[in-house]
Write a protein that holds these residues in place. Structure first.
Motif, mmCIF file in Angstrom:
data_model
loop_
_atom_site.group_PDB
_atom_site.id
_atom_site.type_symbol
_atom_site.label_atom_id
_atom_site.label_comp_id
_atom_site.label_asym_id
_atom_site.label_seq_id
_atom_site.Cartn_x
_atom_site.Cartn_y
_atom_site.Cartn_z
ATOM 1 N N PRO A 31 35.093 46.291 48.462
ATOM 2 C CA PRO A 31 34.057 45.263 48.262
ATOM 3 C C PRO A 31 33.967 44.759 46.825
ATOM 4 O O PRO A 31 33.687 43.580 46.602
ATOM 5 N N GLY A 32 34.200 45.642 45.855
ATOM 6 C CA GLY A 32 34.118 45.209 44.461
ATOM 7 C C GLY A 32 35.187 44.190 44.102
ATOM 8 O O GLY A 32 34.901 43.161 43.475
ATOM 9 N N LEU A 33 36.412 44.458 44.507
ATOM 10 C CA LEU A 33 37.503 43.508 44.256
ATOM 11 C C LEU A 33 37.241 42.182 44.962
ATOM 12 O O LEU A 33 37.508 41.107 44.421
ATOM 13 N N VAL A 34 36.727 42.268 46.179
ATOM 14 C CA VAL A 34 36.450 41.047 46.940
ATOM 15 C C VAL A 34 35.350 40.234 46.269
ATOM 16 O O VAL A 34 35.443 39.005 46.183
ATOM 17 N N GLU A 35 34.315 40.910 45.775
ATOM 18 C CA GLU A 35 33.244 40.202 45.079
ATOM 19 C C GLU A 35 33.784 39.469 43.849
ATOM 20 O O GLU A 35 33.437 38.316 43.598
ATOM 21 N N ASP A 36 34.625 40.150 43.088
ATOM 22 C CA ASP A 36 35.214 39.515 41.896
ATOM 23 C C ASP A 36 36.050 38.299 42.286
ATOM 24 O O ASP A 36 35.987 37.248 41.632
ATOM 25 N N ARG A 38 35.770 36.487 45.024
ATOM 26 C CA ARG A 38 34.885 35.429 45.534
ATOM 27 C C ARG A 38 34.285 34.630 44.381
ATOM 28 O O ARG A 38 34.231 33.392 44.420
ATOM 29 N N ARG A 39 33.855 35.336 43.339
ATOM 30 C CA ARG A 39 33.301 34.633 42.174
ATOM 31 C C ARG A 39 34.367 33.788 41.483
ATOM 32 O O ARG A 39 34.089 32.690 41.012
ATOM 33 N N GLU A 40 35.574 34.329 41.428
ATOM 34 C CA GLU A 40 36.678 33.566 40.820
ATOM 35 C C GLU A 40 36.917 32.260 41.575
ATOM 36 O O GLU A 40 37.247 31.231 40.979
ATOM 37 N N LEU A 100 44.817 32.467 44.809
ATOM 38 C CA LEU A 100 44.142 33.680 44.376
ATOM 39 C C LEU A 100 45.133 34.758 43.944
ATOM 40 O O LEU A 100 44.850 35.569 43.062
ATOM 41 N N TRP A 101 46.305 34.772 44.577
ATOM 42 C CA TRP A 101 47.365 35.730 44.254
ATOM 43 C C TRP A 101 48.646 34.942 43.962
ATOM 44 O O TRP A 101 49.495 34.767 44.839
ATOM 45 N N PRO A 102 48.819 34.451 42.729
ATOM 46 C CA PRO A 102 49.970 33.590 42.421
ATOM 47 C C PRO A 102 51.324 34.239 42.693
ATOM 48 O O PRO A 102 52.295 33.545 42.970
ATOM 49 N N GLY A 103 51.399 35.565 42.600
ATOM 50 C CA GLY A 103 52.673 36.246 42.820
ATOM 51 C C GLY A 103 52.977 36.529 44.277
ATOM 52 O O GLY A 103 54.012 37.127 44.588
ATOM 53 N N LEU A 104 52.097 36.092 45.166
ATOM 54 C CA LEU A 104 52.280 36.332 46.594
ATOM 55 C C LEU A 104 52.383 35.016 47.347
ATOM 56 O O LEU A 104 52.047 33.949 46.831
ATOM 57 N N ARG A 105 52.859 35.108 48.576
ATOM 58 C CA ARG A 105 52.882 33.980 49.495
ATOM 59 C C ARG A 105 52.337 34.436 50.839
ATOM 60 O O ARG A 105 52.504 35.595 51.221
#
Length: 199
Positions: A31-36, A38-40, A100-105
């Motif tokens: 949840p903490g990573l997701v909250e960060d 989401r704010r981003e 959100l994840w530039p290094g991923l597709r």
């Protein structure tokens, strides 16, 4: 007939919605990573819930197109497509960037009839993957299913607890070099957490 799922318009899913749907499934574990994240993305918790609602309504609509067509209608043309053989079957791998994840597709594997076989996050071509040597390297969101399976081969796939979840069982050394039996859990192909297996 205009497709129900478009890239703009009130009440219809958008590429931003896709990222929020991916995050919604990950919130159970991190949840903490997701909250960060989401704010981003600049959205509220309520907007995140609404995005999920729009997505679910579109997916379940009797007028919705095939799953493969749905991704293209939401995300636009894929960044890349490639023929791929899985086992003895031919399919097409379609990939889209995920800001959100530039290094991923976001990769969708589609069969010849448009049926989607898999939907998950993979490493972008040319992007440097993580160096996975020990348990300490297996942090949330650090790697994909394929990367963990290669780094700690042989890995055994495990049934996930939901359609968008996967598991892997493998052996990996801890910081002291002691090999441990590990279960790794992934959502949308991205590592969420690891746990030591009970003897």
């Amino acid at each position: 007939m205009t497709d129900l799922i478009q890239t703009t318009g009130p009440g219809r899913p958008t590429p931003l919605d896709l990222q929020l749907v991916l995050l919604r499934r990950m919130a159970d574990h991190n949840p903490g990573l997701v909250e960060d994240a989401r704010r981003e993305l600049g959205v509220s918790a309520a907007e995140m819930r609404e995005a999920n609602k729009r997505w679910q309504a579109a997916v379940r609509s009797p007028r919705a197109r095939s799953a493969a067509a749905r991704w293209s209608s939401v995300l636009g043309p894929p960044e890349s497509t490639a023929a791929r053989r899985v086992g003895g079957l031919d399919c097409e791998a379609r990939r889209w960037p995920v800001p959100l994840w530039p290094g991923l597709r976001f990769e969708v594997l589609a069969g010849p009839d448009g049926t989607v076989w898999n939907e998950w996050l993979v490493r972008a071509p040319g992007a440097r993957g993580p160096e996975l040597r020990t348990l300490e390297d297996l942090t949330p969101w650090s790697c994909t299913v394929d990367e963990a399976a290669r780094a700690f081969a042989p890995a055994r796939p495990l049934e996930g607890t939901a359609p968008t979840r996967w598991g892997l069982a493998f052996t990996a050394p801890d910081g002291d070099g002691v090999r441990r039996e590990v279960v790794a859990e992934f959502t949308w192909g991205l590592l969420q957490r690891t746990a030591l297996r009970e003897p």
